[in-house]
Design a protein around this motif. Sequence first.
Motif, PDB file in Angstrom:
ATOM      1  N   GLN A 164      97.221   4.499   7.837  1.00 30.32           N
ATOM      2  CA  GLN A 164      98.137   3.606   7.124  1.00 30.32           C
ATOM      3  C   GLN A 164      99.077   4.441   6.251  1.00 30.32           C
ATOM      4  O   GLN A 164      98.608   5.313   5.501  1.00 30.32           O
ATOM      5  CB  GLN A 164      97.339   2.632   6.251  1.00 30.32           C
ATOM      6  CG  GLN A 164      98.230   1.607   5.566  1.00 30.32           C
ATOM      7  CD  GLN A 164      97.432   0.563   4.802  1.00 30.32           C
ATOM      8  OE1 GLN A 164      96.404   0.863   4.204  1.00 30.32           O
ATOM      9  NE2 GLN A 164      97.916  -0.662   4.796  1.00 30.32           N
ATOM     10  N   ASP A 289      90.373   2.637  -5.314  1.00 29.09           N
ATOM     11  CA  ASP A 289      89.993   1.326  -5.848  1.00 29.09           C
ATOM     12  C   ASP A 289      89.911   1.301  -7.372  1.00 29.09           C
ATOM     13  O   ASP A 289      89.038   0.629  -7.944  1.00 29.09           O
ATOM     14  CB  ASP A 289      88.639   0.867  -5.265  1.00 29.09           C
ATOM     15  CG  ASP A 289      88.640   0.874  -3.745  1.00 29.09           C
ATOM     16  OD1 ASP A 289      89.700   0.596  -3.164  1.00 29.09           O
ATOM     17  OD2 ASP A 289      87.584   1.152  -3.149  1.00 29.09           O
ATOM     18  N   GLY A 346      97.404  -2.072  -1.281  1.00 28.73           N
ATOM     19  CA  GLY A 346      97.399  -3.477  -0.875  1.00 28.73           C
ATOM     20  C   GLY A 346      98.676  -4.224  -1.187  1.00 28.73           C
ATOM     21  O   GLY A 346      98.639  -5.433  -1.468  1.00 28.73           O
ATOM     22  N   VAL A 347      99.817  -3.531  -1.135  1.00 31.63           N
ATOM     23  CA  VAL A 347     101.098  -4.213  -1.363  1.00 31.63           C
ATOM     24  C   VAL A 347     101.420  -5.045  -0.128  1.00 31.63           C
ATOM     25  O   VAL A 347     101.521  -4.509   0.974  1.00 31.63           O
ATOM     26  CB  VAL A 347     102.219  -3.182  -1.633  1.00 31.63           C
ATOM     27  CG1 VAL A 347     103.576  -3.858  -1.643  1.00 31.63           C
ATOM     28  CG2 VAL A 347     101.956  -2.465  -2.947  1.00 31.63           C
ATOM     29  N   TYR A 367     100.069  -3.686   3.658  1.00 33.56           N
ATOM     30  CA  TYR A 367     100.575  -4.289   4.885  1.00 33.56           C
ATOM     31  C   TYR A 367     102.098  -4.382   4.886  1.00 33.56           C
ATOM     32  O   TYR A 367     102.730  -4.285   5.921  1.00 33.56           O
ATOM     33  CB  TYR A 367      99.965  -5.681   5.090  1.00 33.56           C
ATOM     34  CG  TYR A 367      98.475  -5.664   5.353  1.00 33.56           C
ATOM     35  CD1 TYR A 367      97.823  -4.497   5.737  1.00 33.56           C
ATOM     36  CD2 TYR A 367      97.705  -6.827   5.241  1.00 33.56           C
ATOM     37  CE1 TYR A 367      96.461  -4.476   5.970  1.00 33.56           C
ATOM     38  CE2 TYR A 367      96.349  -6.815   5.486  1.00 33.56           C
ATOM     39  CZ  TYR A 367      95.720  -5.640   5.844  1.00 33.56           C
ATOM     40  OH  TYR A 367      94.386  -5.624   6.085  1.00 33.56           O
TER      41      TYR A 367
HETATM   42  O1    G Z   1      88.715   1.142  -0.155  1.00 36.80           O
HETATM   43  P1    G Z   1      90.029   1.467   0.485  1.00 36.80           P
HETATM   44  O2    G Z   1      91.182   1.274  -0.423  1.00 36.80           O
HETATM   45  O3    G Z   1      90.027   2.818   1.150  1.00 36.80           O
HETATM   46  O4    G Z   1      90.162   0.389   1.654  1.00 36.80           O
HETATM   47  C1    G Z   1      91.283   0.237   2.401  1.00 36.80           C
HETATM   48  C2    G Z   1      91.113  -1.033   3.217  1.00 36.80           C
HETATM   49  O5    G Z   1      92.060  -1.991   2.840  1.00 36.80           O
HETATM   50  C3    G Z   1      91.303  -0.781   4.690  1.00 36.80           C
HETATM   51  O6    G Z   1      90.267  -1.355   5.397  1.00 36.80           O
HETATM   52  C4    G Z   1      92.632  -1.439   5.000  1.00 36.80           C
HETATM   53  O7    G Z   1      92.671  -1.987   6.301  1.00 36.80           O
HETATM   54  C5    G Z   1      92.730  -2.527   3.975  1.00 36.80           C
HETATM   55  N1    G Z   1      94.123  -2.786   3.602  1.00 36.80           N
HETATM   56  C6    G Z   1      95.156  -1.936   3.663  1.00 36.80           C
HETATM   57  N2    G Z   1      96.311  -2.514   3.227  1.00 36.80           N
HETATM   58  C7    G Z   1      96.003  -3.763   2.874  1.00 36.80           C
HETATM   59  C8    G Z   1      96.759  -4.869   2.366  1.00 36.80           C
HETATM   60  O8    G Z   1      97.966  -4.816   2.145  1.00 36.80           O
HETATM   61  N3    G Z   1      96.062  -6.028   2.129  1.00 36.80           N
HETATM   62  C9    G Z   1      94.746  -6.138   2.362  1.00 36.80           C
HETATM   63  N4    G Z   1      94.133  -7.300   2.094  1.00 36.80           N
HETATM   64  N5    G Z   1      93.997  -5.127   2.853  1.00 36.80           N
HETATM   65  C10   G Z   1      94.601  -3.945   3.114  1.00 36.80           C
END
Ligand code: G
Length: 400
Positions: A164, A289, A346-347, A367
């Motif tokens: 990603q 996190d 997670g933007v 995403y």
């Molecule tokens: O714990 P960590 O931050 O490494 O986990 C990343 C997880 O978050 C991955 O499984 C990924 O698919 C998911 N992820 C990545 N981008 C997003 C997002 O924009 N929204 C959500 N809900 N999950 C995401």
Amino acid sequence: MLEALKQLAAPAALGEDSIDRILVFARAHLGMDLAWISRTAGHWQVVEYLDGAADRFGVVLGARLPAFPRQKGANPHEDHARRGPAYVVTPLQLPDGRLYGHIACLGERAAQIPGRRDGQFLELVAALLGPSIAALEAERDRRAGLGARVQSILDAGGPTMLFQPICALHDGRPIGYEALARFTPLDRPRTPDQWFADAAEVALGVELEVAAVRCGLAAQLLLPDHLAVSVNVSAAHLNHAAVLTALSQADPHRTIVEITEHDRIDDYAEVRCACEQLRDAGCTIAVDDAGAGYAGFAHLIELRPDIIKLDRQITHHLDTDPARAAMAAALVGFSRALDTTVLAEGVETEAELRAAADLGIHYAQGYYLGRPRPLRADTIPASTRRPRQEFASDFQSLIR
Ligand code: G
Ligand code: MN
């Protein structure tokens, strides 16, 4: 006595040691020298639990003894009987009626010759043990299944990795990719986190993490060399030799190590020391996190990462929720004071991205910027292909 036995065999007390305690109890009650529980395996009885003077009788844990005859009360060890030891044995049935094996006691002295009541006592012990043994067997089967599943992933060369993009907010361009492990559900769907937890449960946690790190860092060969690869390592494994070896096989200046944590860290000094070592080698350290679970303020204060990855719980609705914005702003202030950088995870919307940029956050992932995808040479966006020289000043100055 019955109450004491019932308590020992109660589900709350369940565990290998509760069975051992029951054996101690039964042996003491019968005044015997040795007590054991054996599992029937074809023509053999395999000793699974044992208490007492094992050496004296040549009965040891894991030993295979000839199968006991089925009928109750018989003394199967005629030679022992001839030499005079006292012996009492009874079959041990599981609650579903299957025969598990036997529970047996052996004593050396003639005074210990068991009577009918001793046989009945042992039958009672066997009846109380049945459910506990069944539960333990089920647990062993479950763990064996977990172990086999994790091992099959390792044998296949490691998990599938998706990548990603991590983007710089000043120009929206990727500065690297986070490598995320994915597992094809074999029999039931499990999240990647559950797979890692399963692996840890069967003592394959480090192996699975190392496999993911290796597979993740292999992307450095595919990516243009101004792009970094971010891999996840749990704090507990950070100074594990196999993890360090896997990390050392990649370009440290293109490696971001995300410290993930699912348990409280007891010894920060050790983790900090491991971080320093990695940093000295040229790696960039990120706390994953941040603001969620165990990755709270203590974590950031103790670990002093180069990058603080703001958990998506904080990023989510960052544009509309003042509490989240305040929390993010506090972390940006913290990061400035410590000369570190904040990354919003997670933007999912443009508004969240703007809010993050307005707060002074430097990097983002989510995403909205790109979903995790398999990495192939032809899927790397052309916009990320920049000459190497540009990287040297750009990436380093952005990260530090
Ligand atoms: O714990 P960590 O931050 O490494 O986990 C990343 C997880 O978050 C991955 O499984 C990924 O698919 C998911 N992820 C990545 N981008 C997003 C997002 O924009 N929204 C959500 N809900 N999950 C995401
Ligand atoms: Mn991560």
